[in-house]
Structure formats: structure tokens, C-alpha cells
Scaffold this motif. Structure first.
Motif, PDB file in Angstrom:
ATOM      1  N   ASP A  20       7.197   2.227  -0.390  1.00  0.00           N
ATOM      2  CA  ASP A  20       8.582   2.333   0.080  1.00  0.00           C
ATOM      3  C   ASP A  20       9.389   1.099  -0.313  1.00  0.00           C
TER       4      ASP A  20
ATOM      5  N   GLU B 297       0.841  -1.185   0.000  1.00  0.00           N
ATOM      6  CA  GLU B 297       0.000   0.000   0.000  1.00  0.00           C
ATOM      7  C   GLU B 297       0.881   1.242   0.000  1.00  0.00           C
ATOM      8  N   PRO B 298       0.546   2.230  -0.817  1.00  0.00           N
ATOM      9  CA  PRO B 298       1.351   3.461  -0.840  1.00  0.00           C
ATOM     10  C   PRO B 298       1.325   4.188   0.499  1.00  0.00           C
ATOM     11  N   LEU B 299       2.456   4.748   0.867  1.00  0.00           N
ATOM     12  CA  LEU B 299       2.530   5.589   2.060  1.00  0.00           C
ATOM     13  C   LEU B 299       1.943   6.949   1.729  1.00  0.00           C
ATOM     14  N   PRO B 300       1.321   7.619   2.707  1.00  0.00           N
ATOM     15  CA  PRO B 300       0.650   8.888   2.414  1.00  0.00           C
ATOM     16  C   PRO B 300       1.589  10.029   2.059  1.00  0.00           C
ATOM     17  N   THR B 301       2.826  10.035   2.577  1.00  0.00           N
ATOM     18  CA  THR B 301       3.784  11.081   2.238  1.00  0.00           C
ATOM     19  C   THR B 301       5.190  10.503   2.315  1.00  0.00           C
ATOM     20  N   SER B 302       6.144  11.247   1.784  1.00  0.00           N
ATOM     21  CA  SER B 302       7.541  10.853   1.871  1.00  0.00           C
ATOM     22  C   SER B 302       8.025  10.863   3.318  1.00  0.00           C
TER      23      SER B 302
ATOM     24  N   SER C 249       6.574   9.691   5.828  1.00  0.00           N
ATOM     25  CA  SER C 249       6.256   8.414   6.468  1.00  0.00           C
ATOM     26  C   SER C 249       7.296   7.399   6.004  1.00  0.00           C
TER      27      SER C 249
ATOM     28  N   TRP D 215       8.817   5.246  -3.589  1.00  0.00           N
ATOM     29  CA  TRP D 215       9.722   6.248  -3.048  1.00  0.00           C
ATOM     30  C   TRP D 215      11.147   5.774  -3.234  1.00  0.00           C
TER      31      TRP D 215
ATOM     32  N   HIS E  32       4.428  14.977  -0.690  1.00  0.00           N
ATOM     33  CA  HIS E  32       3.129  14.590  -0.144  1.00  0.00           C
ATOM     34  C   HIS E  32       2.377  13.664  -1.100  1.00  0.00           C
ATOM     35  N   ALA E  33       3.052  13.159  -2.116  1.00  0.00           N
ATOM     36  CA  ALA E  33       2.445  12.168  -3.014  1.00  0.00           C
ATOM     37  C   ALA E  33       2.357  10.829  -2.284  1.00  0.00           C
ATOM     38  N   GLN E  34       1.657   9.881  -2.871  1.00  0.00           N
ATOM     39  CA  GLN E  34       1.584   8.539  -2.292  1.00  0.00           C
ATOM     40  C   GLN E  34       2.414   7.589  -3.134  1.00  0.00           C
TER      41      GLN E  34
END
Length: 177
Positions: free
Chosen positions: A163, A53-58, A60, A99, A158-160
Motif C-alpha cells: 500500500d 510486506e504485501p497486503l493480502p487483498t485490496s 485490506s 496498490w 485479491h492480489a497481494q
């Protein structure tokens, strides 16, 4: 019962064997192992995909916060190709964004690898067309999987994205800042 000289020699040999095994001295890169839960990919790379699942921001940053390691820093066309093949092999689809440790350093329009808060030069790039953009606010680097390749792009932090953590099997890289 061995005399004290022989006992000391035996202890020294055991110590040296254990020390060499623990530090990896005498082992080639191919003989080195990735630490769990990292997966060895070919001979030189260890990756861990933090979550599908994508993280909400860099900010994180699972790699640093949970694993005390860096996000992936791609040093060559070979490594970029190896990672792209691995990502396809584990089921990621075209268009998936990841990321990386790429980041624009404050006061500089150039991207660097952000290796534990220190800048390292990026020696190999595979930017999408018209990238990296000089626009302010697009200070993080994403990797996008497309048709067997990974492409770099500048993006908002702030992209998704997913990681990818990296464990090095070689000496630590040269730090610039």
C-alpha cells in the motif's frame, strides 16, 4: 495597560496569524509540510508506504482504515516518475507491485481513481502492454516498478501488493460521481 480598543486589535491580529498558519493560507505549496509519518518527496508530494510486506487483498486498505487518507492517485508523468524514483531510493526492487486508488467502477469497463468511494477521472496513464484488460474480475489497479518506471495493470482485488498512501498538499480534486 492598553485600552480595550488596542487589546481587541492585538487579539484580532493574533487570531488571524494563528488562523492563517493553521489553514496554510499565504503559504506556497513548497512551504507546506506533510503530516507525520508521511514523507515529502520533492515539493509537491507526500507519501507513506504502509508496510514493506504485501497486503493480502485490496480490501485490506491500510491507507483508508488506518490513516483516513487515499491510496496514491498519479496525475501526471512527472508524479509517476517522482514516485518511481522515490520507491527505488527507499530500496524497492524491480517487479514490486503496489496498490493504487485505481478501480473499475461497477457497470463500467473504464478505470477511475477511487477517491474515498467517489470516482475521479484518470487523466494520465502508463499501462503495461495489453492493459487494461476488459476481463471481468480484474477491477483493481496495480502499479509495478520496472526499470525506473511505474506501470499500471488491471488485477484481481485479491492480489497481494504493498500500500502507498498519499497526502495532498493542494486543493481537493474534482469528484465525478
Amino acid at each position: 495597560m492598553p485600552d480595550s480598543g488596542k487589546l481587541a486589535l492585538i487579539c484580532l491580529r493574533v487570531f488571524l496569524i494563528l488562523h492563517l498558519a493553521a489553514t496554510g493560507v499565504g503559504l506556497g505549496v513548497g512551504a507546506m509540510r506533510c503530516k507525520a509519518p508521511y514523507e515529502k518527496v520533492q515539493q509537491n508530494y507526500c507519501y507513506y508506504i504502509a508496510d514493506e510486506e504485501p497486503l493480502p487483498t485490496s480490501f485490506s486498505n491500510f491507507c483508508y482504515q488506518e490513516k483516513r487518507t487515499s491510496r496514491v492517485c498519479l496525475e501526471s508523468a512527472e508524479e509517476m516518475h517522482v514516485l518511481a524514483n522515490y520507491l527505488y531510493g527507499v530500496g524497492f526492487q524491480n517487479g514490486t507491485q503496489f496498490w493504487s486508488a485505481g478501480h473499475r467502477w461497477p457497470g463500467d469497463l473504464q478505470f477511475y481513481w477511487n477517491y474515498f468511494g467517489r470516482a475521479r477521472a484518470i487523466n494520465y496513464t502508463n499501462w503495461l502492454a495489453d492493459e487494461p484488460t476488459p476481463r471481468l474480475g480484474l477491477n483493481c489497479m496495480l502499479l509495478t516498478l520496472q526499470e525506473g518506471q511505474l506501470f499500471m495493470s488491471s488485477a484481481s482485488c485479491h492480489a497481494q501488493a504493498v500500500d502507498i498512501c498519499e497526502q495532498l498538499l493542494i486543493n481537493e480534486p474534482t469528484i465525478m460521481h
